[in-house]
Design a protein around this motif. Structure first.
Motif, PDB file in Angstrom:
ATOM      1  N   LEU A 389     -12.732 -21.530 -10.207  1.00  0.00           N
ATOM      2  CA  LEU A 389     -11.901 -22.403  -9.372  1.00  0.00           C
ATOM      3  C   LEU A 389     -12.772 -22.613  -8.122  1.00  0.00           C
ATOM      4  O   LEU A 389     -12.660 -23.742  -7.630  1.00  0.00           O
ATOM      5  CB  LEU A 389     -10.547 -22.032  -8.989  1.00  0.00           C
ATOM      6  N   THR A 390     -13.464 -21.831  -7.601  1.00  0.00           N
ATOM      7  CA  THR A 390     -14.298 -21.900  -6.447  1.00  0.00           C
ATOM      8  C   THR A 390     -15.322 -23.082  -6.744  1.00  0.00           C
ATOM      9  O   THR A 390     -15.619 -23.976  -6.068  1.00  0.00           O
ATOM     10  CB  THR A 390     -14.638 -20.699  -6.109  1.00  0.00           C
ATOM     11  N   LEU A 391     -16.042 -22.723  -7.838  1.00  0.00           N
ATOM     12  CA  LEU A 391     -17.131 -23.817  -8.229  1.00  0.00           C
ATOM     13  C   LEU A 391     -16.473 -25.238  -8.448  1.00  0.00           C
ATOM     14  O   LEU A 391     -17.372 -26.193  -7.867  1.00  0.00           O
ATOM     15  CB  LEU A 391     -17.702 -23.451  -9.721  1.00  0.00           C
ATOM     16  N   LEU A 392     -15.293 -25.228  -8.919  1.00  0.00           N
ATOM     17  CA  LEU A 392     -14.745 -26.717  -9.084  1.00  0.00           C
ATOM     18  C   LEU A 392     -14.461 -27.375  -7.673  1.00  0.00           C
ATOM     19  O   LEU A 392     -14.447 -28.604  -7.568  1.00  0.00           O
ATOM     20  CB  LEU A 392     -13.389 -26.589  -9.879  1.00  0.00           C
ATOM     21  N   ASN A 393     -14.079 -26.541  -6.741  1.00  0.00           N
ATOM     22  CA  ASN A 393     -13.801 -27.104  -5.245  1.00  0.00           C
ATOM     23  C   ASN A 393     -15.048 -27.099  -4.596  1.00  0.00           C
ATOM     24  O   ASN A 393     -14.929 -27.488  -3.296  1.00  0.00           O
ATOM     25  CB  ASN A 393     -12.808 -26.209  -4.573  1.00  0.00           C
ATOM     26  N   ASP A 395     -18.931 -28.182  -2.603  1.00  0.00           N
ATOM     27  CA  ASP A 395     -19.469 -29.191  -2.494  1.00  0.00           C
ATOM     28  C   ASP A 395     -20.666 -29.570  -3.499  1.00  0.00           C
ATOM     29  O   ASP A 395     -21.199 -30.534  -3.816  1.00  0.00           O
ATOM     30  CB  ASP A 395     -20.228 -29.222  -1.143  1.00  0.00           C
ATOM     31  N   ASN A 396     -21.241 -28.453  -4.034  1.00  0.00           N
ATOM     32  CA  ASN A 396     -22.377 -28.527  -5.057  1.00  0.00           C
ATOM     33  C   ASN A 396     -21.796 -28.644  -6.621  1.00  0.00           C
ATOM     34  O   ASN A 396     -22.820 -28.926  -7.540  1.00  0.00           O
ATOM     35  CB  ASN A 396     -22.935 -27.093  -5.222  1.00  0.00           C
ATOM     36  N   TYR A 397     -20.551 -29.126  -6.756  1.00  0.00           N
ATOM     37  CA  TYR A 397     -20.036 -29.345  -7.997  1.00  0.00           C
ATOM     38  C   TYR A 397     -20.541 -30.441  -8.474  1.00  0.00           C
ATOM     39  O   TYR A 397     -20.472 -31.617  -8.108  1.00  0.00           O
ATOM     40  CB  TYR A 397     -18.327 -29.015  -8.320  1.00  0.00           C
ATOM     41  N   LYS A 398     -20.925 -30.516  -9.961  1.00  0.00           N
ATOM     42  CA  LYS A 398     -21.607 -31.774 -10.743  1.00  0.00           C
ATOM     43  C   LYS A 398     -20.732 -31.735 -11.816  1.00  0.00           C
ATOM     44  O   LYS A 398     -21.154 -30.906 -12.781  1.00  0.00           O
ATOM     45  CB  LYS A 398     -23.147 -31.716 -10.767  1.00  0.00           C
ATOM     46  N   SER A 399     -19.854 -32.775 -12.005  1.00  0.00           N
ATOM     47  CA  SER A 399     -19.035 -32.839 -13.390  1.00  0.00           C
ATOM     48  C   SER A 399     -20.164 -32.980 -14.531  1.00  0.00           C
ATOM     49  O   SER A 399     -19.687 -32.242 -15.554  1.00  0.00           O
ATOM     50  CB  SER A 399     -18.227 -34.061 -13.154  1.00  0.00           C
ATOM     51  N   GLU A 400     -20.914 -33.720 -14.622  1.00  0.00           N
ATOM     52  CA  GLU A 400     -21.708 -34.058 -15.853  1.00  0.00           C
ATOM     53  C   GLU A 400     -22.394 -32.461 -16.253  1.00  0.00           C
ATOM     54  O   GLU A 400     -22.385 -32.581 -17.579  1.00  0.00           O
ATOM     55  CB  GLU A 400     -22.969 -34.768 -15.366  1.00  0.00           C
ATOM     56  N   PHE A 401     -22.854 -31.795 -15.484  1.00  0.00           N
ATOM     57  CA  PHE A 401     -23.484 -30.653 -16.030  1.00  0.00           C
ATOM     58  C   PHE A 401     -22.561 -29.357 -15.773  1.00  0.00           C
ATOM     59  O   PHE A 401     -22.819 -28.547 -16.941  1.00  0.00           O
ATOM     60  CB  PHE A 401     -24.763 -30.099 -14.807  1.00  0.00           C
ATOM     61  N   MET A 402     -21.567 -29.362 -15.055  1.00  0.00           N
ATOM     62  CA  MET A 402     -20.739 -28.073 -14.808  1.00  0.00           C
ATOM     63  C   MET A 402     -19.587 -27.996 -15.503  1.00  0.00           C
ATOM     64  O   MET A 402     -18.942 -26.920 -15.927  1.00  0.00           O
ATOM     65  CB  MET A 402     -20.654 -27.856 -13.469  1.00  0.00           C
TER      66      MET A 402
END
Length: 871
Positions: A389-393, A395-402
């Motif tokens: 959940l922390t990763l989803l929120n 600033d470094n979250y990238k939808s295509e890869f993560m």
């Protein structure tokens, strides 16, 4: 490498070995407190010493392992097999780093993500609620790349597929029978052959493999031909889990990129449309426009059978497209909007089949957005969900890869699937319900309190018992240390000096002969010979003393094997006991180290193909637990090492039949070979009795390399087997490979030698006594037929002039006695044998060289190789 670092690595290796042994003992007999304390002290020593050299990744990993053991010691954490496995993995990783430090190839930056990941896993047992340290670099530890967007094929994927040809994507699409495809890059470890691995068979056996390519670099003159230098690329149709399962034994040797067949279809749409335009068939075009699947099948099939295609790339593409259209079940992807580069657009909803998309949304849309809330989440599961959940929120979250990775991880925990980030975030938030978390925390705190009370209640009784036990003995006086650690290179240097002294000693008889023949002084000759006997006695004593220093118990190597047997047995779901005997038998350290790999290979074969599964053993009336015996027995100046298993054995009739089919033996040999001779065929190059390729090892795969290494060490290897009872490999090895007694002889005015232990007798016979049978020379000695080998011919010298009698050196081999025809006999002599180097290293019929007292070089004959060439 600095001297201080050298000492640190040497001492740390002993600590690693000790800790590994204690962990194995714990897993077999339980976590005794004294064993946990011993492992803790070993790791504490490694951690403290590593601080001196500023090796932060190593220190961090040792510190994490030490903290976990400290928690186990204080009963804060309950020891489990999972903890033991992870600790063993950490010890293995530290050992690998020591290897790199020793040769100066370390890259501390590359160590950091590995250290971070392993440390986080270790500390997770201490505090499962703590967030693991995660950064982008940790992704390099994994073998697999994240799965791409199911409807999109990236430029990177297109480039990987293009390695197999311009139309490789079309060919793969024609052969795709499942929803997932993969590209794999497999670089086998250099020493894989000595572990019984066959990279080509591993590749061929990949699930759903459709194409592969092998790259072999140009090897230098100093390259080891027994190492593997290949790199393999492969394309196939299979899911990620299937690939992981198949490559489970090759972690770190491969990388895999997965993509969906739907994405491949979208990427090929442009090519397909271009080929359809090139073919320009009105019936086919009309069927495609009307989405008449039956007519498309019929038209494409008819065109495929009637058109003439050549080997050009255009015709190859047309043939692949027609083949695809003749069997495809869904044409919807051809009607979607296509990007100019042939890849599908980012909006996945426009590329999916309308029917599939609509039904999916109607049937499971609500359930995907509202994942079922688990009733009981484990501590580590809560920590993982919080982290995601922390990763989803972030600033470094990238939808295509993560997103695919996070959705897959959370889906495994919650038992649901997610189509976008919003649904995923809602599901995690619902799962991390405050009331559920608090209830679980209260239960766990109550359980921990109960455990602490129990431990405190039992502690005084244990303390009292300890006091009573330790009060009785009287403290003994501290003994002086009687062991002295010496660097092995110093011992080897001392051995070299002894070798030079041996050469100098051997020169005295030549001096005595020269004094008598040239100086005419028999008195001086006698004095030299008298002094020779004194020098000879002192030299032999010094040789014996130095050799004793280099002698170590075979336990020095044997203690590595329980871990090997344990790990492989668990991978294969087998139950195996390893019983070791004769561990105090002494061996030359250099020799036993050189035989470590062959012994590992033989053990792996026994584990994989010798011992049956528990079910098979019970069905055969055997105990469920298999047994492997590793035995070392001294015999005169030699040592016998046996590896026995009580498995299914090998059928000699099957071996003979396979050998005949592979062209290893002739039809005559097929009829005449007895069972024992047939079993020895297992050592023939490339010969295998395994009907099914194994990822772990194979009978016969690499066994010729094992025999070669044993022969190079001056030993022999034999095999015995009985179907249903088991197999035995017996290695007969010299106790030391430094000082050898050889019989000297002369051929074409050049001096050669052969090991004295192989010499049976020396005879001189008239030429008329040598007979010829089946085009081979033989000699009858005391009613025994001895095959003869002319060394002049075998070594490439010119034939000798006719003579009235011949000198025959009779030698013993595992195949029987043979006679070597030579020119002249000489006396026996003690020599320090040196291995061949440079160009001469390629001549297998010489096993080494030695320097004589008069300065000449003595070549030691490898009897087995010479006879193989001669007869």
């Amino acid at each position: 490498m600095s001297e201080l670092l050298d000492v640190f690595i040497g001492e740390s290796r002993e600590n690693l070995e000790s800790a590994s042994q204690e962990l194995l003992e714990i897993q077999s007999s339980g976590p005794a407190s004294e064993r946990v304390d011993k492992i803790f002290r070993d790791l504490h020593t490694i951690k403290g010493s590593s601080d001196l050299f500023d090796i932060k990744p190593l220190t961090r990993l040792a510190h994490a392992a030490e903290d976990l053991l400290d928690s186990v010691r204080s009963n804060e954490v309950t020891y489990s097999d999972d903890i033991g496995d992870l600790l063993l993995e950490a010890l293995d990783q530290i050992s690998i780093w020591f290897d790199e430090l020793e040769v100066g190839s370390q890259n501390v930056e590359q160590w950091k993500p590995i250290s971070t990941q392993l440390s986080a896993q270790l500390r997770h047992f201490i505090d499962p609620t703590a967030s693991s340290e995660v950064d982008e670099s940790s992704a390099t530890v994994n073998n697999e790349s994240p799965i791409a967007d199911p409807q999109t094929l990236s430029e990177e994927h297109i480039a990987l597929i293009a390695n197999f040809g311009r139309n490789a994507d079309l060919d793969l699409l024609c052969k795709a029978t499942g929803p997932d495809c993969y590209f794999i890059q497999y670089t086998p470890d250099e020493g894989c052959f000595f572990r019984g691995e066959d990279p080509i068979n591993v590749t061929v056996a990949l699930p759903g493999i459709k194409a592969f390519d092998i790259e072999m670099p140009e090897l230098g003159e100093d390259a080891d031909i027994y190492n593997c230098f290949t790199s393999i690329k492969a394309l196939g149709v299979a899911g990620e889990d299937e690939i992981k399962q198949h490559m489970a034994y090759y972690e770190g040797q491969y990388s895999c990129v997965s993509f969906s067949t739907q994405a491949l279809k979208a990427a090929c749409t442009g090519k397909i449309q271009k080929c359809v335009e090139t073919i320009d068939d009105e019936t086919l075009n009309s069927a495609l426009n009307d989405t008449d699947i039956d007519q498309v099948h019929a038209s494409a099939g008819l065109l495929l059978a009637s058109l003439n295609f050549d080997d050009s790339e255009d015709d190859s593409a047309n043939r692949a497209v027609l083949s695809l259209l003749s069997s495809i079940d869904d044409l919807s992807f051809l009607n979607n909007e296509i990007r100019e580069d042939g890849c599908s657009g980012k909006d996945t909803s426009t590329n999916a089949s309308p029917e599939v998309s609509n039904s999916s949304a109607s049937e499971s849309g609500d359930s995907k957005r509202e994942a079922p809330k688990p009733k009981n989440l484990a501590l580590h599961e809560r920590a993982m969900l919080t982290q995601q959940l922390t990763l989803l929120n972030s600033d470094n979250y990238k939808s295509e890869f993560m997103f695919p990775s996070i959705a897959g991880l959370v889906g495994n925990i919650l038992g649901a699937e997610f189509e976008n980030e919003d649904a995923l975030a809602v599901a995690i938030s619902n799962a991390l319900d405050e009331e559920t978390i608090q209830a679980q925390v209260n239960d766990e705190q109550a359980q921990q309190t109960s455990n602490n009370v129990t431990a405190e209640a039992t502690q005084p009784a244990n303390a009292l018992e300890t006091t009573e036990d330790t009060a009785a003995p009287v403290k003994a006086e501290r003994q002086a240390v009687k062991m002295l650690k010496v660097d092995q290179s110093k011992i080897d240097y001392l051995m070299d000096i002894v070798g030079e002294l041996t050469v100098a000693k051997n020169s005295l008889p030549y001096l005595a002969k020269q004094a008598e023949e040239e100086g005419g002084s028999r008195k001086l000759s006698k004095q030299i010979k008298a002094h020779f006997s004194i020098v000879n006695r002192l030299t032999e004593s010094l040789q014996s003393a130095v050799l004793q220093i280099r002698m170590v118990p075979v336990s020095h190597v044997f203690q590595r094997y329980p871990r090997l047997v344990r790990d492989l047995a668990r991978k294969l779901d087998k139950k195996i006991d390893l019983c070791m005997q004769g561990e105090d038998t002494e061996f030359d350290k250099n020799l036993i180290e050189s035989l470590s790999e062959p012994l590992i290979h033989l053990l792996r074969n026994s584990i994989d193909h010798g011992i049956e599964s528990p079910a098979e053993r019970l069905a055969a009336g055997k105990p469920e637990v298999g047994r492997i015996d590793l035995i070392a027995t001294p015999l005169d100046d030699s040592v016998i090492i046996e590896i026995r298993d009580d498995g299914k054995g090998i059928d000699p009739q099957k071996i003979k039949l396979l050998a005949f089919q592979k062209g290893v033996i002739s039809e005559t040999q097929l009829e005449n070979l007895d069972d024992n001779e047939a079993l020895q065929l297992i050592f023939a190059a490339g010969f295998s009795t395994s009907e099914q390729v194994s990822d772990l090892s194979g009978r016969g795969v690499g066994m010729d390399a094992v025999k070669t290494m044993v022969s190079q060490a001056g030993g022999t290897i034999e095999m015995q087997s009985e179907v249903g009872v088991g197999s035995t490999f017996k290695l007969l090895l010299p106790q030391t490979m430094s000082v050898n007694r050889v019989m000297m002889f002369e051929v074409n005015d050049q001096m050669f030698g052969v090991g004295m232990d192989a010499v049976v007798e020396t005879v001189k016979v008239p030429t008329a006594d040598i007979q010829r049978i089946r085009n081979e020379h033989v000699l009858v000695i005391r009613e025994k037929l001895i095959p003869l080998c002319d060394l002049r011919e075998a070594l490439g010298f010119e034939a000798a002039e006719e003579r009235e009698e011949h000198s025959i050196l009779v030698v013993s081999t595992p195949q029987g006695e043979f006679g070597l025809i030579i020119d002249k006999f000489h006396e026996g002599i003690d020599v320090i044998q040196k291995p061949l180097e440079g160009v001469l290293a390629g001549y297998a019929h010489f096993s080494g060289t030695a320097l004589l007292g008069d300065g000449r070089v003595l070549l030691i004959i490898n009897v087995q190789e010479v006879l193989a060439k001669c007869l």
